[in-house]
Design an enzyme around this catalytic site. Structure first.
Site, PDB file in Angstrom:
ATOM      1  N   THR A 206      42.842 -15.263 -30.710  1.00  0.00           N
ATOM      2  CA  THR A 206      41.695 -14.885 -31.117  1.00  0.00           C
ATOM      3  C   THR A 206      41.148 -15.345 -32.387  1.00  0.00           C
ATOM      4  O   THR A 206      41.637 -16.127 -32.895  1.00  0.00           O
ATOM      5  CB  THR A 206      41.836 -13.693 -31.595  1.00  0.00           C
ATOM      6  OG1 THR A 206      42.195 -12.166 -30.516  1.00  0.00           O
ATOM      7  CG2 THR A 206      40.646 -12.453 -32.339  1.00  0.00           C
TER       8      THR A 206
ATOM      9  N   ARG B  26      37.640  -5.147 -35.978  1.00  0.00           N
ATOM     10  CA  ARG B  26      38.930  -5.066 -36.390  1.00  0.00           C
ATOM     11  C   ARG B  26      39.933  -6.628 -36.190  1.00  0.00           C
ATOM     12  O   ARG B  26      40.895  -6.561 -37.273  1.00  0.00           O
ATOM     13  CB  ARG B  26      39.458  -4.108 -35.825  1.00  0.00           C
ATOM     14  CG  ARG B  26      40.654  -3.068 -37.250  1.00  0.00           C
ATOM     15  CD  ARG B  26      41.826  -3.759 -36.758  1.00  0.00           C
ATOM     16  NE  ARG B  26      41.973  -3.487 -35.054  1.00  0.00           N
ATOM     17  CZ  ARG B  26      42.423  -4.122 -34.133  1.00  0.00           C
ATOM     18  NH1 ARG B  26      42.957  -5.243 -35.157  1.00  0.00           N
ATOM     19  NH2 ARG B  26      43.216  -3.756 -33.120  1.00  0.00           N
TER      20      ARG B  26
ATOM     21  N   THR C  89      53.380  -5.622 -26.604  1.00  0.00           N
ATOM     22  CA  THR C  89      52.864  -4.161 -25.538  1.00  0.00           C
ATOM     23  C   THR C  89      52.971  -2.941 -24.832  1.00  0.00           C
ATOM     24  O   THR C  89      54.487  -3.001 -26.294  1.00  0.00           O
ATOM     25  CB  THR C  89      52.678  -4.664 -24.031  1.00  0.00           C
ATOM     26  OG1 THR C  89      54.395  -4.426 -23.615  1.00  0.00           O
ATOM     27  CG2 THR C  89      52.650  -6.009 -23.075  1.00  0.00           C
TER      28      THR C  89
ATOM     29  N   PRO D 140      50.790 -20.060 -22.383  1.00  0.00           N
ATOM     30  CA  PRO D 140      50.629 -19.329 -21.643  1.00  0.00           C
ATOM     31  C   PRO D 140      51.909 -18.518 -20.327  1.00  0.00           C
ATOM     32  O   PRO D 140      50.701 -17.859 -19.797  1.00  0.00           O
ATOM     33  CB  PRO D 140      50.069 -20.659 -19.987  1.00  0.00           C
ATOM     34  CG  PRO D 140      49.455 -21.505 -21.406  1.00  0.00           C
ATOM     35  CD  PRO D 140      50.363 -21.402 -22.822  1.00  0.00           C
TER      36      PRO D 140
ATOM     37  N   GLU E 165      49.932  -7.690 -29.330  1.00  0.00           N
ATOM     38  CA  GLU E 165      50.499  -7.572 -31.086  1.00  0.00           C
ATOM     39  C   GLU E 165      51.730  -6.764 -29.867  1.00  0.00           C
ATOM     40  O   GLU E 165      51.897  -6.094 -31.031  1.00  0.00           O
ATOM     41  CB  GLU E 165      49.548  -6.969 -31.425  1.00  0.00           C
ATOM     42  CG  GLU E 165      48.818  -7.075 -32.305  1.00  0.00           C
ATOM     43  CD  GLU E 165      48.853  -8.863 -33.255  1.00  0.00           C
ATOM     44  OE1 GLU E 165      49.657  -8.552 -33.470  1.00  0.00           O
ATOM     45  OE2 GLU E 165      47.708  -9.066 -33.814  1.00  0.00           O
TER      46      GLU E 165
ATOM     47  N   LEU F 234      31.748  12.257 -20.242  1.00  0.00           N
ATOM     48  CA  LEU F 234      30.051  11.760 -20.270  1.00  0.00           C
ATOM     49  C   LEU F 234      29.162  11.848 -19.085  1.00  0.00           C
ATOM     50  O   LEU F 234      28.037  11.616 -18.702  1.00  0.00           O
ATOM     51  CB  LEU F 234      30.351  10.781 -21.814  1.00  0.00           C
ATOM     52  CG  LEU F 234      29.240  10.987 -22.498  1.00  0.00           C
ATOM     53  CD1 LEU F 234      30.514  11.238 -23.796  1.00  0.00           C
ATOM     54  CD2 LEU F 234      29.077   9.194 -23.074  1.00  0.00           C
ATOM     55  N   GLY F 235      30.275  11.968 -17.608  1.00  0.00           N
ATOM     56  CA  GLY F 235      29.679  11.833 -17.038  1.00  0.00           C
ATOM     57  C   GLY F 235      29.254  10.126 -16.341  1.00  0.00           C
ATOM     58  O   GLY F 235      29.661   9.258 -16.912  1.00  0.00           O
TER      59      GLY F 235
END
Lengths: 307, 389
Positions: B169, B95, B370, B139, B368, B343-344
């Site tokens: 990205t 996405r 916080t 940075p 995008e 789900l342990g």
């Protein structure tokens, strides 16, 4: 002309060329534009909507039909190969692909998908306008009569259908449409190669072998898995589909005799539908190997009387 | 394969148009068939599934699908959102790729670019024949992009760029970078092509999160770009923020997809796994967790739906987008963590998609804008007082 050996399930196929024989059940004329290959091929694809294979099927209160509540309907998976074959032949020779579906209004969703995939127009045959939706649901012959009349009205030269619909598993409708049209058909096609715009070489799987046939148009082909790789619709295709025509035809539009599709026209009737019996719990034997084997042998011998 | 049955507890499907449902189902099936079978492998190996780009672009037409020109499909905001939802059910990295390509690269070229820039890039980006990235964050400047240090200085032939962009990205796989830099006329956007002398990239390695996505640093050292590289209609910081607003809208939908994947895994698992002689789903504590998931997903769906309607009417103000991005990502992250718990021990392996979504969503919560920055945007909207600094 295709002949079916009575009750044997075998087909004897001889390739026939030339124009379509008028339908034995109707004198309706073929659209005169048919056969003019300069405009490309007149292609039709028969699409059925079936419950998704994930759907939990419940028998309706009448005990003779399926309760459609909460059932997700999808395009019959074999029809997806038929649609792809239709689009490919159009891409090769030009022409027009018309998607045809018979059923309640919801089938128009399946037709919209066909339009999004690239069909040029769609014909919705709403079952309620043919007198007896329940008959059309259960009788492949009645369905085939309606579909054949639609194909005739369209003047199609080649028709694609799935080899079977996964709901009733009869493999009947497609080939019945061909019979009613007086056309040759090739069923369960797994490979299709066009010699020219009027002749195709088709392979079909038979027991232990593959059969190679050549067929001349007009003809009907039913598609098997593996015939091609069905495409996804594109988003542009989905948007373009909104502007493509979808016609709704009833019995009058098809010049269909109500007696051919209405009450009493079915050659079969469904007495009752039953879900498969619930599976009973399995039996688990415990102990070391020797004990378990002894118990299993005893059970097979004494309880089940199998050995 | 059978179609994924998304949660639709409130019959929200009824509010979608037939073509919106059709778009959703198309991408849903495509993700099931083409993305899910290989995604864990890519996450494990830290690689982006590059082979999916032509399919998303050329075949399906997912990139820039909400635009109505340059060959794009012209979908409604809702349909566009549903695509983001379905892609993120696959993976947040996938996405992210689509968000960057459409909202952060095609959008600014379309909004702020010259005709020549649009003609050149939009068809290529739509088809996935070119990949784009968006260089805003640095940075030392994340939540405060106005502090950026990257500069562009006029030269005889164009502009000289110098500076560093971080957490970008698609950075190292991009053919074109939309780069924001400070000029004497304020912050302006530039299109910088891969291979331009002085422009180099290096990837961020050893990520916990968004492993099936490329994250890079862009470095510009005396990088001269031609005069026609500038996005001529850019005038200041509000331009990159307009881009982010588009992308955040997609994230508000995307997070629902990740949440649905986790909820679905938790529901199936707790129905199938037996402890103390009955399915986990028969325990009250488990049902309470499932109820909480269903509640939050349903609320998120309704937020996204109304936001989409407003967006189609041109009324999706940035604070509304912020509220939806903030809420939907937060509930998705919470659902992913709860699903992991349900789900342990199995929840910590990549046999199940839950752990991958959980760590992905940590990034989605941060990028995008916080979680906290979006709270300040909503806070500003309701009080009229800026609390950023």
């Amino acid at each position: 002309m295709v002949k079916r050996g009575a009750g044997s399930g075998l087909f004897v196929l001889a390739v026939r060329t030339g124009a379509a024989i008028p339908c034995p059940e109707s004198g309706q004329a073929v659209d005169s534009s048919a056969g003019d290959r300069s405009l490309g091929l007149n292609i039709a694809v028969l699409v059925k909507q079936v419950p998704s294979s994930e759907a939990r099927i419940k028998v309706a209160a009448d005990g003779r039909s399926i309760d459609p509540t909460d059932v997700e309907y999808v395009i019959n998976p074999y029809d997806e190969y038929a649609i792809e074959a239709a689009l490919q032949v159009k891409e090769k020779f030009g022409g027009e692909v018309v998607a045809i579906a018979l059923g309640p209004q919801r089938v128009e969703e399946a037709l919209r998908t066909c339009l999004a995939l690239g069909a040029d127009r769609a014909v919705s045959l709403r079952d309620s306008s043919f007198g007896d939706p329940a008959l059309l649901e259960r009788s492949s012959l009645a369905r085939a009569r309606v579909l054949a009349a639609a194909v005739r009205k369209l003047g199609s030269e080649v028709v694609f259908a799935g080899k079977v619909s996964i709901d009733e598993d009869n493999s009947a409708t497609g080939v019945q449409v061909a019979e009613l049209l007086g056309w040759p058909h090739v069923s369960v096609a797994t490979r299709l190669e066009w010699v020219d715009a009027a002749h195709a070489k088709v392979s079909r799987e038979i027991e232990g072998a593959s059969e190679e046939l050549e067929v001349a148009l007009p003809a009907l082909l039913t598609a098997n898995k593996g015939l091609n790789e069905p495409r996804y619709p594109s988003l542009k295709g989905i948007m373009a589909a909104k502007k493509k025509p979808m016609d709704t035809w009833d019995a009058a539009a098809l010049e269909l005799d109500q007696a051919a599709v209405g009450a009493g026209a079915g050659r079969i009737s469904i007495r009752s539908l039953e879900p498969p019996p619930a599976r009973t719990a399995g039996q688990i034997w415990t102990g070391d190997a020797r004990e378990m084997v002894t118990k299993v042998v005893a059970a097979l011998k004494n309880d089940r009387k199998l050995i | 394969m059978a179609r994924f049955q998304g949660l639709d507890f409130y019959s929200i499907d009824q509010s979608l148009s037939p073509d919106e449902r059709q778009v959703r189902d198309l991408v849903r099936d495509w993700v099931t068939n083409e993305v899910l079978p290989g995604i864990e492998q890519h996450a494990r190996e830290g690689t982006f599934p590059l082979h999916l780009i032509p399919k998303m672009g050329e075949e399906l037409g997912l990139f820039g699908s909400n635009f109505n020109d340059y060959g794009c499909a012209g979908l409604s905001a809702i349909a566009y959102g549903l695509i983001m939802q379905e892609l993120e059910r696959g993976d947040s990295g996938l996405r992210s790729f689509a968000s960057v390509q459409g909202s952060l690269v095609m959008y600014p070229i379309r909004e702020f670019g010259s005709e020549a820039q649009k003609e050149r890039w939009l068809p290529l980006l739509r088809r996935g024949a070119a990949i784009g990235c968006f260089g805003l964050t640095e940075p030392d400047h994340g939540s405060d992009p106005g502090g950026m240090e990257t500069r562009a200085v006029r030269t005889d032939r164009g502009w000289l760029l110098s500076g560093t962009k971080m957490w970008i990205t698609n950075g190292s796989i991009a053919d074109v970078a939309v780069v924001w830099a400070r000029t004497e006329d304020g912050i302006r956007g530039f299109l910088v092509e891969r291979g331009t002398p002085g422009f180099t990239t290096s990837d961020v390695k050893r990520k916990f999160s968004l492993r099936a996505s490329v994250t890079s640093e862009l470095s510009f050292q005396d990088c001269e770009v031609p005069a026609d590289s500038i996005l001529s209609k850019t005038t200041g910081l509000k331009n990159p923020l307009m881009c982010l607003n588009q992308a955040r809208y997609g994230i508000a939908w995307g997070a629902i997809g990740a949440a649905q994947a986790c909820y679905d895994a938790a529901l199936r698992y707790t129905l199938a796994r037996t402890q103390f002689g009955k399915p986990l789903a028969a325990f009250q504590l488990v049902q309470n967790k499932l109820c909480q998931m269903v509640t939050e997903i349903t609320k998120a769906q309704l937020l996204a739906l109304q936001l989409g309607r407003l967006k189609d009417q041109g009324q999706a103000k940035p604070a509304l987008v912020s509220l939806a991005k903030r809420n939907n990502v937060a509930i998705a992250l919470d659902i992913a963590r709860t699903a992991r718990d349900m789900l342990g021990a199995n929840g910590i392996t990549d046999e199940y998609p839950v752990g991958r979504h959980m760590v992905n969503l940590e990034s989605v919560s941060t990028y995008e804008g916080t979680h906290d920055i979006h709270a300040l945007i909503v806070g500003h909207a309701v009080t009229g007082i800026e609390a950023f600094a």
